[in-house]
Motif scaffolding. Structure first.
Motif: not given
Lengths: 801, 416
Positions: A299-308
């Motif tokens: 999930l570090l590769q998510s486009r969503n900054s909150a997820v990162v």
């Protein structure tokens, strides 16, 4: 009753206005498009007629007709245009609180809608009903939620999960019933709903970890399939769960190990790796703990900054120290985003850097300030740069900071100088070069720069009282050019404080300052008096000094400022008493006259040096985000740097290993045997029956190659003990997988020749081997039934075998 | 969780007000405006400010303020990301986000807000899923014009069975011409010293796709040189593990335009920049001289387009006299900066040069301003990233495929 009627009328009127607006809008749009009345007459006439009819009904005096009108407005119009229906809902939700009685009228309609064929209508009915903030209806809402929890449609179940916190806030006494519903929903295997369920869990019963135990592994696995917002909620829960259920992976504290391990964490030789290492790595992670970390990693590769940032939070608070470095690169990537996101990420990086500066040390250049950065971003970047300074990068850093000092923005220049000062304090080895850099700034044309650098130099020199004579001499040379009072005052203070090392210079400084005394600023005058007193106390027999000091005191005595007069009087008192005594001793006239006063004065005299020249502690430089590390990464409290309602600190690690057996009570159903209805597997809804959410997928023999679980399983054997019950299946899977790989290879070979021809630089309208595609079509269709997103887990139902 | 949303226009009046968890008094907006007016520019106000009752989170985009009061602890980035997502969606619906577009379509805005968030929790945020539920305003118009004359409105109501099973893709998409386009857009952020040394330089790229494919296509995108990709982030449709193991992008695309992935370019540490700017500035008495030249390097013969150089001067500067051999320049007396519009620069052209002098009311005007340069280079990716092939599975048609690259300046700054 009349009151009620008037309210009803008001509501109806508003509804009528709304409907009118909508109908007018449609007509207007039509006119804009140049539709002649003749061509569209039929359609629009009926439409307006209908609207008028509804309006008449809404305006009617009879409740019945009104309800009828409303119903027609909602039901009749909705059958044509969902938009109007939604607008009515929005209206209802907005005004329900003010008009509770009226809102109640609509409940019946919603209850009917709950049985509608269309899942969207069912969902919408539940949403609006639960959104009506009238406490009386909470039992009805509860019933509705209960009903929807078992709905066939995942979308409706998701909405049901969303309704739980609403119902809870409406009537907290329903908590037990709601917790039961959450327990049911937790068993749901749809990744579509799980995020919302956890959101409800976090709001209604955030500490009921006993409910999570049996689902922990499922949550970890489903994490990647959940929607972005759900992922954030799940990670929030998992973090709290892990802090109470696992042991601290860094028993030696976060600073214990600074080295990075390049070795793959998940590699098979993990155990041997661990034993090779010294004591600090002797800690072995619980397999579940490891599973959690591993599930979050992609999930570090998510486009969503909150997820990162959520993943970063997990890794920072839960991972072994050698693992945490994985979070730094993705976090730094977020700096290429909107400035609000930059701000939050920088605040979090600054907090992490206070504890583990080495995480961000390789990324120093990413924190360089750009001229377009906002003030708050600039300050955070400066702070991070000073925090991550080391011997290796300090030269680059100092060069960069000195660039900032040149900036025409004075505020920025001064904060850059302060940053240089912080670097020097943080790294005594580098203090020398920092000081040299700062000394150069003394000749700057910018007053603010000069002032700030003198102040910072003073602070640095205080830290090393032994060998600062040379620098102070240089400072005194600059005195003629420096005009900023604060800077001048700092220099005089330095000279006075360290006068012992400056025997030749100090009296001369006093002489010069006495000449210019009357033109100085108040704070400078005070320091000149101090300087005089200190020099005198060091060398009371020197006549010249004595006279100089007297001269300064006399000037000060008639100063405008009473502070200066006071100071002069105080020091004169201290010194003059000594003076008298000295005079007497010198003249040797009244040796016996040791009055009580002079006894006192001798006490003072003995301590005079100490009174004036005692060691002054250097003011400590606090970094602006000190104290932020009290808070959990990613929280709002951290950014604000004060606690806010609803903030809960992370629980401490347990000292003894909690019981793990609860988690072993697995719903193996999820992990192995049952088809999981993630997004990916549903992605071929077009081919499968509509009720795809609820049926296990009919799969054929071949397995998906890049299934996530599978991928991990094949790579990490340590995971196997979790799935003991399903080992046989695993083997079968592997066989299947082999088959598929070979087939895929064949495909690739066929295609490879074509691929080479595909020059796709610009317009690739090329022939994509129609023959081949046609040939493979059947195969591919079959294969693709399962070849879904890497996230999706199309699992074979054992029964179907 | 997110309690409410206020959208404020340029004069900071409320134009949209939406409450998800009960009403919040409009006074919070007054408090906020009070805080803004204390700053020199609205961009200098930190995104989160604390009031006794609510924490005010706001973003500032397209000169509109999106303000969200939050009453209790929440992942702060969730709020900010969600607010940005709202703006993105509005932009997709109305083309541009402005006060007029919001006012004109306020009913759609309210529907969107209702659908995107439920009781403070994000609900549906995928553009495709939203478009299935809330029709684009211009489509309504189209439908009406098409249906005119037909007896009944055949307005599309999504029924339960067609609700798409993957959230990011509409079901039942049909096009007569199947086409898909990829734009590789790379942005160079660089800080260059006055003597031409690169202080820091970084290139970020995105792959923007516009997908107009029927049905449920499953695509695989191969790169010639995936090695230049470093630290990627993906649209949720991309299969992570496939990329990890094989370095190919495999995905079922959403319909319409979307950002497929973004990445950082793994360039050799000091790879030369496509453009070099050499500023020479001499400060004299009551003024100074300047000489700015631009050298093109390393663009594979492609011309630089839309060149625009902004050169700020000291606040005390009153007058500028200059000549340039390409494009035109303007001195803006309000911002005290020179705006040199370069237009197109062919690599074979002679070196563009702007030279001149300025006079100032101060004895020694302050220096150390930063020059910013804006440019774009078409059909050129500085990373050299190239698409190898695009394979389509699951659908039998042959789509039209196109790839374009573009390199442009991000924050390209030259210190003087």
């Amino acid at each position: 009753m009349s009151d009620y009627l008037s309210k009803a009328a008001a509501f109806a009127q508003n509804a009528a206005k709304l409907s009118k607006k909508v109908s007018e809008g449609i007509v207007e749009n039509a006119r804009e498009f140049g539709l002649e009345a003749t061509s569209s007459g039929h359609y629009f006439d009926t439409s307006e007629e209908k609207m008028r009819d509804i309006k008449r009904q809404l305006d009617s005096r009879h409740d019945r007709e009104k309800m009828d009108g409303l119903k027609r407005l909602i039901a009749n119009v909705a059958s044509q245009n969902l938009e109007i229906r939604k607008l009515v809902y929005i209206y209802l939700l907005r005004y329900a609180e003010q008009e509770p009685d009226l809102a109640l009228l609509s409940i019946n309609t919603f209850q009917k809608d709950l049985t509608d064929q269309n899942q969207l209508i069912r969902a919408m009915a539940l949403r609006v009903m639960s959104g009506i903030r009238v406490p009386v209806i909470s039992p009805i809402v509860l019933l509705a939620i209960k009903k929807c929890v078992t709905d066939l449609s995942a979308y409706v179940r998701k909405i049901a999960a969303h309704a739980i916190p609403k119902c809870y806030s409406l009537d907290p006494t329903q908590k037990d019933a709601l917790v039961d519903i959450i327990t049911t929903l937790l068993k749901d295997n749809s990744s579509f709903t799980i995020g919302s369920v956890i959101m409800a869990f976090n709001e209604v019963c955030p500490h009921r970890f006993d409910l999570i135990h049996p689902h922990f592994r499922k949550l970890c696995r489903m994490l990647i399939d959940a929607d972005e917002w759900g992922q954030i909620a799940i990670m929030g829960l998992l973090l709290r769960y892990a802090r109470t259920q696992f042991l601290n992976p860094n028993p030696n504290g976060p600073r214990a190990s600074k080295k990075k391990k390049s070795k793959a964490f998940y590699s098979d030789d993990e155990n041997s790796d661990k034993t090779d290492d010294s004591l600090e790595n002797s800690f072995i992670l619980d397999p579940d703990h490891e599973l959690l970390l591993r599930s979050c990693l992609p999930l570090l590769q998510s486009r969503n900054s909150a997820v990162v940032l959520s993943v970063a939070k997990i890794f920072y608070h839960l991972a072994p120290i050698e693992e945490a470095y994985k979070l730094s690169k993705p976090l730094v990537r977020l700096l290429h985003s909107h400035r609000e996101i930059q701000y939050v990420v920088l605040a979090n990086i600054a907090t992490m850097a206070t504890q583990r500066p080495y995480l961000f040390e390789p990324h120093l250049q990413q924190f360089f300030v750009r001229s377009t950065d906002s003030v708050f971003i600039r300050n955070l970047k400066l702070e991070i740069m000073t925090l991550i300074a080391t011997e290796n990068n300090i030269t680059i850093l100092l060069r960069e900071l000195q660039e900032y000092v040149k900036s025409p923005n004075k505020e920025f220049a001064t904060s850059a100088i302060q940053a240089i000062g912080r670097c020097a304090i943080g790294m005594p080895d580098m203090a020398e070069s920092c000081l040299n850099g700062l000394m150069k700034l003394l000749w700057s044309k910018n007053d603010a720069v000069v002032a700030e650098s003198v102040v910072v130099i003073k602070r640095l020199l205080q830290l090393r009282p032994q060998d600062n004579a040379d620098l102070i001499i240089q400072l005194t040379k600059a005195l003629d050019q420096i005009t900023v009072p604060m800077a001048r005052a700092s220099i005089f203070w330095l000279v006075g404080q360290y006068a012992q090392n400056l025997e030749k210079i100090a009296p001369d400084v006093l002489r010069n300052s006495a000449k210019r005394f009357i033109n100085e600023d108040d704070i400078v005058k005070l320091q000149i008096i101090n300087l005089g007193a200190k020099l005198y106390s060091l060398n009371p027999t020197n006549q010249v000094l004595n006279l100089l000091f007297q001269y300064v005191l006399n000037l000060a005595r008639y100063d405008l400022n009473y502070d200066i007069r006071d100071r002069a009087r105080l020091l004169r008192g201290l010194i003059l008493i000594n003076e008298q005594k000295e005079i007497t001793s010198e003249n040797e006239e009244i040796e016996n006259a040791q009055s009580s006063d002079s006894v006192k004065s001798s006490v003072l005299k003995e301590n005079l040096k100490q009174i004036l020249l005692c060691e002054k502690e250097a003011p400590s430089e606090e970094s602006p985000s000190a104290g932020r590390d009290r808070f959990t990464i990613g929280s709002m409290a951290l950014v604000l740097n004060h606690s806010i309602p609803g903030y809960e600190p992370l629980p401490d690690w347990p000292t003894e290993k909690p019981d793990v057996s609860a988690r072993n009570n697995l719903d193996e159903t999820y992990s192995r045997s049952q088809a999981v209805k993630g997004f990916g597997s549903d992605s071929f809804g077009g081919y499968a029956p509509p009720s795809i959410y609820d049926k296990p997928l009919i799969t054929n023999k071949r397995k998906e190659v890049y299934d996530l679980d599978h991928f991990y399983d094949s790579e990490n054997s340590s995971d196997d003990n979790i799935h003991e019950t399903s080992e046989n299946e695993d083997e079968e899977d592997e066989e299947d997988e082999d088959e598929e790989i070979s087939e895929e290879e064949d495909d690739d070979e066929n295609e490879s020749s074509e691929e080479e021809e595909e020059s796709s630089e610009e317009e690739t309208s090329e022939e994509e081997t129609s023959e081949e595609e046609e040939g493979d079509d059947d195969d591919e269709q079959e294969l693709l039934l399962e070849e879904t997103r890497g996230k999706g887990k199309v699992r074979e139902a054992p029964k179907s075998r | 969780m997110i309690d409410s949303l206020f959208v404020l226009n340029t004069t900071r009046k409320i134009i949209i007000e939406k409450h998800w968890r009960g009403l919040i008094n409009r006074q919070v907006v007054d408090y906020f405006n009070d805080q803004v007016s204390r700053q020199s520019s609205p961009e200098d106000l930190p995104p989160v400010i604390s009031t006794p009752k609510y924490q005010l989170v706001h973003i500032y985009r397209s000169s509109l303020t999106f303000l969200s009061p939050v009453s209790s602890e929440v992942d702060i980035l969730l709020v900010i990301e969600f607010l940005h997502r709202i703006v993105d969606i509005l932009a997709e619906y109305f083309g541009e986000v402005s006060e007029t577009s919001i006012r004109d379509n306020f009913d759609v805005v309210y529907q969107l807000l209702e659908e995107m968030m439920d009781y403070g929790y994000p609900l549906t945020t995928e553009p495709n899923a939203l478009k299935e539920m809330i029709v684009l305003p211009n489509i309504i118009n189209k439908v009406i014009s098409q249906v005119a004359g037909v007896t009944s409105v055949t307005h599309h109501i999504p029924n339960g069975s067609t609700i798409s099973s993957i959230p990011w893709r509409k079901s039942g998409v049909k096009y007569t011409n199947n086409e898909i386009y990829f734009d590789i857009i790379e942005e160079i952020d660089a800080i260059v010293d006055s003597n031409g040394a690169i202080v820091s330089s970084e290139t970020h790229g995105i792959i923007q796709a516009n997908c107009r494919l029927s049905g449920m296509p499953d695509l695989t995108l191969n790169f010639v040189n995936p090695r230049v990709l470093d630290d990627c982030s993906f649209h949720p449709c991309v299969r992570y593990n496939k990329f990890e193991t094989e370095r190919v992008l495999s995905f079922v695309p959403p319909d319409g335009p979307f950002k497929l992935m973004s990445y950082r370019v793994n360039l050799p540490h000091h790879q030369s920049l496509p453009v070099y700017v050499k500023p020479q500035i001499h400060i004299g008495n009551n003024g100074g001289k300047f000489d700015i030249s631009i050298n093109i390097r390393n663009t594979e013969g492609k011309p630089i387009e839309n060149g625009l150089l902004i050169f700020p001067l000291a606040k005390s500067v009153s007058n500028v006299n200059a000549t340039c051999n390409l494009g035109s320049y303007i001195f803006d007396p309000v911002t005290k900066s020179i705006r040199w519009d370069l237009g197109k620069i062919e690599p074979k052209d002679k070196v563009p040069l702007l030279s001149g002098n300025f006079s100032s009311s101060e004895q020694t005007p302050e220096s150390g301003h930063t020059i910013t340069l804006d440019f774009s280079i078409n059909m050129y990716a500085i990373s050299g990233l190239r698409v190898d092939s695009l394979k389509i599975f699951n659908e039998s048609y042959k789509p039209y495929k196109g790839v374009r690259s573009l390199t442009k300046a991000g924050k390209f700054q030259i210190r003087t």
